[in-house]
Design a protein around this motif. Sequence first.
Motif, PDB file in Angstrom:
ATOM      1  N   MET A 198       0.827  -1.205   0.000  1.00 56.38           N
ATOM      2  CA  MET A 198       0.000   0.000   0.000  1.00 56.38           C
ATOM      3  C   MET A 198       0.863   1.258   0.000  1.00 56.38           C
ATOM      4  N   SER A 199       2.215   1.083  -0.103  1.00 56.44           N
ATOM      5  CA  SER A 199       3.106   2.225   0.048  1.00 56.44           C
ATOM      6  C   SER A 199       2.883   3.275  -1.017  1.00 56.44           C
ATOM      7  N   ASP A 200       2.485   2.883  -2.221  1.00 55.98           N
ATOM      8  CA  ASP A 200       2.307   3.862  -3.274  1.00 55.98           C
ATOM      9  C   ASP A 200       0.880   4.382  -3.357  1.00 55.98           C
ATOM     10  N   MET A 201       0.021   3.953  -2.460  1.00 53.82           N
ATOM     11  CA  MET A 201      -1.382   4.344  -2.535  1.00 53.82           C
ATOM     12  C   MET A 201      -1.705   5.575  -1.708  1.00 53.82           C
ATOM     13  N   ILE A 202      -0.999   5.796  -0.626  1.00 54.24           N
ATOM     14  CA  ILE A 202      -1.282   6.951   0.210  1.00 54.24           C
ATOM     15  C   ILE A 202       0.025   7.562   0.689  1.00 54.24           C
ATOM     16  N   THR A 203       0.095   8.877   0.618  1.00 60.50           N
ATOM     17  CA  THR A 203       1.237   9.634   1.114  1.00 60.50           C
ATOM     18  C   THR A 203       0.714  10.721   2.035  1.00 60.50           C
ATOM     19  N   ALA A 204       1.617  11.454   2.647  1.00 65.68           N
ATOM     20  CA  ALA A 204       1.203  12.527   3.550  1.00 65.68           C
ATOM     21  C   ALA A 204       0.379  13.584   2.818  1.00 65.68           C
ATOM     22  N   ASP A 205       0.624  13.768   1.522  1.00 66.02           N
ATOM     23  CA  ASP A 205      -0.137  14.754   0.751  1.00 66.02           C
ATOM     24  C   ASP A 205      -1.598  14.358   0.591  1.00 66.02           C
ATOM     25  N   LEU A 206      -1.920  13.094   0.835  1.00 60.59           N
ATOM     26  CA  LEU A 206      -3.286  12.611   0.691  1.00 60.59           C
ATOM     27  C   LEU A 206      -3.986  12.478   2.039  1.00 60.59           C
ATOM     28  N   VAL A 207      -3.458  13.119   3.058  1.00 62.83           N
ATOM     29  CA  VAL A 207      -4.019  13.063   4.408  1.00 62.83           C
ATOM     30  C   VAL A 207      -4.430  14.460   4.839  1.00 62.83           C
ATOM     31  N   ARG A 254      -7.232  16.507  -3.389  1.00 60.44           N
ATOM     32  CA  ARG A 254      -5.857  16.113  -3.062  1.00 60.44           C
ATOM     33  C   ARG A 254      -5.363  15.053  -4.057  1.00 60.44           C
ATOM     34  N   MET A 255      -6.250  14.125  -4.411  1.00 57.98           N
ATOM     35  CA  MET A 255      -5.861  13.122  -5.401  1.00 57.98           C
ATOM     36  C   MET A 255      -5.562  13.777  -6.748  1.00 57.98           C
ATOM     37  N   ALA A 256      -6.427  14.729  -7.137  1.00 54.34           N
ATOM     38  CA  ALA A 256      -6.231  15.398  -8.419  1.00 54.34           C
ATOM     39  C   ALA A 256      -4.930  16.199  -8.434  1.00 54.34           C
ATOM     40  N   SER A 257      -4.592  16.825  -7.322  1.00 51.06           N
ATOM     41  CA  SER A 257      -3.364  17.616  -7.260  1.00 51.06           C
ATOM     42  C   SER A 257      -2.120  16.746  -7.408  1.00 51.06           C
ATOM     43  N   GLN A 258      -2.255  15.451  -7.096  1.00 46.82           N
ATOM     44  CA  GLN A 258      -1.141  14.512  -7.242  1.00 46.82           C
ATOM     45  C   GLN A 258      -1.160  13.806  -8.592  1.00 46.82           C
ATOM     46  N   LEU A 318      -5.679   6.106  -2.138  1.00 45.45           N
ATOM     47  CA  LEU A 318      -6.462   6.218  -0.915  1.00 45.45           C
ATOM     48  C   LEU A 318      -6.153   7.556  -0.266  1.00 45.45           C
ATOM     49  N   ALA A 319      -7.184   8.300   0.091  1.00 49.51           N
ATOM     50  CA  ALA A 319      -7.018   9.558   0.823  1.00 49.51           C
ATOM     51  C   ALA A 319      -7.754   9.446   2.147  1.00 49.51           C
ATOM     52  N   PHE A 320      -7.191  10.092   3.180  1.00 45.28           N
ATOM     53  CA  PHE A 320      -7.766   9.997   4.526  1.00 45.28           C
ATOM     54  C   PHE A 320      -8.015  11.394   5.078  1.00 45.28           C
ATOM     55  N   GLY A 321      -9.185  11.560   5.695  1.00 48.60           N
ATOM     56  CA  GLY A 321      -9.517  12.810   6.354  1.00 48.60           C
ATOM     57  C   GLY A 321     -10.081  12.558   7.739  1.00 48.60           C
ATOM     58  N   ARG A 322      -9.746  13.427   8.683  1.00 55.96           N
ATOM     59  CA  ARG A 322     -10.261  13.317  10.051  1.00 55.96           C
ATOM     60  C   ARG A 322     -11.046  14.582  10.366  1.00 55.96           C
ATOM     61  N   SER A 323     -12.296  14.394  10.751  1.00 52.08           N
ATOM     62  CA  SER A 323     -13.200  15.519  10.990  1.00 52.08           C
ATOM     63  C   SER A 323     -13.490  15.649  12.481  1.00 52.08           C
ATOM     64  N   ALA A 324     -13.350  16.845  12.998  1.00 53.48           N
ATOM     65  CA  ALA A 324     -13.643  17.072  14.415  1.00 53.48           C
ATOM     66  C   ALA A 324     -15.146  17.105  14.668  1.00 53.48           C
ATOM     67  N   ALA A 325     -15.908  17.673  13.736  1.00 57.31           N
ATOM     68  CA  ALA A 325     -17.356  17.809  13.929  1.00 57.31           C
ATOM     69  C   ALA A 325     -18.123  16.566  13.532  1.00 57.31           C
ATOM     70  N   ASP A 383       0.458  13.968  13.218  1.00 51.15           N
ATOM     71  CA  ASP A 383       1.090  14.518  12.027  1.00 51.15           C
ATOM     72  C   ASP A 383       0.727  13.670  10.814  1.00 51.15           C
ATOM     73  N   LEU A 384       0.848  14.283   9.642  1.00 54.26           N
ATOM     74  CA  LEU A 384       0.379  13.677   8.401  1.00 54.26           C
ATOM     75  C   LEU A 384       1.179  12.436   8.038  1.00 54.26           C
ATOM     76  N   GLU A 385       2.488  12.505   8.169  1.00 59.03           N
ATOM     77  CA  GLU A 385       3.323  11.377   7.749  1.00 59.03           C
ATOM     78  C   GLU A 385       3.052  10.141   8.591  1.00 59.03           C
ATOM     79  N   THR A 386       2.870  10.346   9.915  1.00 59.27           N
ATOM     80  CA  THR A 386       2.582   9.207  10.785  1.00 59.27           C
ATOM     81  C   THR A 386       1.235   8.586  10.435  1.00 59.27           C
ATOM     82  N   ALA A 387       0.251   9.434  10.141  1.00 56.76           N
ATOM     83  CA  ALA A 387      -1.074   8.924   9.764  1.00 56.76           C
ATOM     84  C   ALA A 387      -0.979   8.096   8.491  1.00 56.76           C
ATOM     85  N   ALA A 388      -0.239   8.610   7.496  1.00 52.98           N
ATOM     86  CA  ALA A 388      -0.074   7.849   6.260  1.00 52.98           C
ATOM     87  C   ALA A 388       0.654   6.542   6.525  1.00 52.98           C
TER      88      ALA A 388
END
Length: 758
Positions: free
Chosen positions: A1-10, A29-33, A76-83, A135-140
Amino acid sequence: MSDMITADLVDLDLSADTKEAAARALAERMASQGRVTDLEGFLADVAAREAQMPTGLDGGIGIPHCRSAHVTEPTLAFGRSAAGIDFGAPDGPADLVFLIAAPAGADDAHLTILSSLARQLMNAEFTSALRAVGDLETAAGLIRGDEVPSGEGRQDAAASTGGETGGGATGTASAASTGSTASATAGAGADGGTQGTSSTSQGAGSVFADTAAAPVAASAGAAAGSTAPPAGASAPAPAAPESAGSGAGSGADSAERPFRIVAVTSCPTGIAHTYMAAESLENAGREAGVELAVETQGSAGFTRLDPAVIAAADGVIFAHDVPVRDKDRFAGKPTVDVGVKAGINRPTDLIREVRDKAARGETSAPAAVSGGTPVERAGDSTEGYGTKLRKWLMSGVSYMVPFVAAGGLLIALGFAIGGWEVNKAPSVMDHFVWTQTGSWGALLFQIGGVAFKFLVPVLAGYIAYGMADRPGLVPGFVGGAIALDINAGFLGGLAAGLIAGGVVMGIQKVRIPAALRGIMPVVVIPLISAAIVGFLMFVVIGKPIATAQKGLTDWLNGLTGANAILLGALLGLMMCFDLGGPINKVAYTFATAGIAVSDPGDSAMKIMAAVMAAGMVPPLAMALATTVRGKLFTRTERENGKAAWVLGASFISEGAIPFAAADPLRVIPSSMVGGALTGALSMAFGATLRAPHGGVFVIPLIGNPFLYLVAIAAGVCATTALVVLLKGMRKQAPETTTANPAADAATTPKETKQPVAA
């Protein structure tokens, strides 16, 4: 899965307040990559998948996903929402959002990796770590598997907690390897003593342990010094131990053989829910002290469970939203049939239900196992007969339509190239001149005619298939062919399909010895059912249906004046009511059935013209409305409006669905008014159409093409005017402020008011 998600996709501070906005933020974020080539097209594919079934899961998880031609590589992109964001989960909003994008032709290896994420989501440690990460890198890294959540993967910790911390093979392996479970692992034999129960569920080809050893989870509990009462509570023991099934691994007659379950999971996309349901069932199986083997029928294909595993099973669980492939393998066992989300959200209940059925002796007959329609799951006991009947009929229609389109267009092209006398041309087997256009026209016409001969048999065969699965195909096709032979036509095909399905379901209810079950679907059921259906069609009901079919044809050919105009208006209303749904399909099937002969009547071709014209109105009108009054529509709708020009011109009514979904009370009635007007005018103008599809691309094949276009234009203008008027009159909602100023700046005032319209 290493090539599927990076910190830029978090995005650890996802500020979106709707699932659409969340999908857009992550997709951007996916489109920007460079991983998504067409943002709006990809989001439309995500929305279409979401419309099939909400992707929210219990535990605060949203997992929108789709396969799309606009994706360059599995991402794969990941987002964390507080609300929290509402993805339709029963327990409330999701704070963890995973957007999975797979290319339309994703290879099996990548889809398998994507499925591993779905399994991880069933691990509480994994989700807890994502909620706490800073941090983003740890999440990825956590998602890729580079970072290990606290406590996961350590066999000593797994053993001390009964082997349940890992939620997968690691935990059960360590539990099974403790000293007090040596006898259990020795008896497992085929599993090598390394993975215990988990190996049977994750490796589809492995077999149940041939011993009477206690379940792995229970053994692990003993190793930790516990008595494991939960397993005993949720899994009542049989009345007496089955020493015959104990095997040689344990010499104690008192040893209890674990309850054994086989399960199948599948979802429409085959990427996420399929594997999440499998993981959830496996975890619940370990906790309940049962042996549970899962066959995941995902996009990456599937490996069939070993027949020995199925034969040894005490019960079956189907958690699926698409047809279970080769379903007859599981016939004759206690069965629970539910949707895939039930497998994720309440696996313990499903295990209890199948055990209760086994305890009561409710061994389901093959008909009950195969009773759901293969096209749309009909296992829900709350569905009425009318709902099931609609699904069965739509099963037949969905398989028939491609034959109609191919055959009809070939015949129409044959007329266009060879002239209107092409139907009198000799067989191209006897006379074909390469340099003569007439010969090519005759060739296309005759190929189309052959394709048309399959319409009624395919309709009947797949209605029966929808009712009784593969055993229904033979009597269905035979009955449909007979209907064609005796001139019972479309009505005869409907009757033959329903009769064939009913006959097979009746035969399947007869209890037979286990030794004969293997030849039932191959020899016995086709033989008996084909004979019964053939007798009924030839001798009993064939002639009355043929008479009714002739009467319907004569009535259509006799329609003139006001009657024809009213029929055109009615068909127009039906085409625009649900935009590709069942009502739309009824009108379309009615029209195509009339031209599905080598020499259709003038009235049948007028009906086909009216139906296609009306079906083009909604998307064209929405496209025009977004052009002339764009401020009344959201930015997404304006983008969809551009695509709707092409979809409407191609006779794809579904192009208006995004508009109808967002504002049904204004869009649908407006579309119906325009569709009715177009259908009535087309009939009044006497426009005819031999092709069953094609939109403006078959205009040269239409009789009275200029007036036909006038009818379409009139309906489009009427719908456009009405929808603009209704949207302009709607009550304006107060402006709302989002937590994302950038999103506010990119959103028109009407976008924030859109929920009011819905």
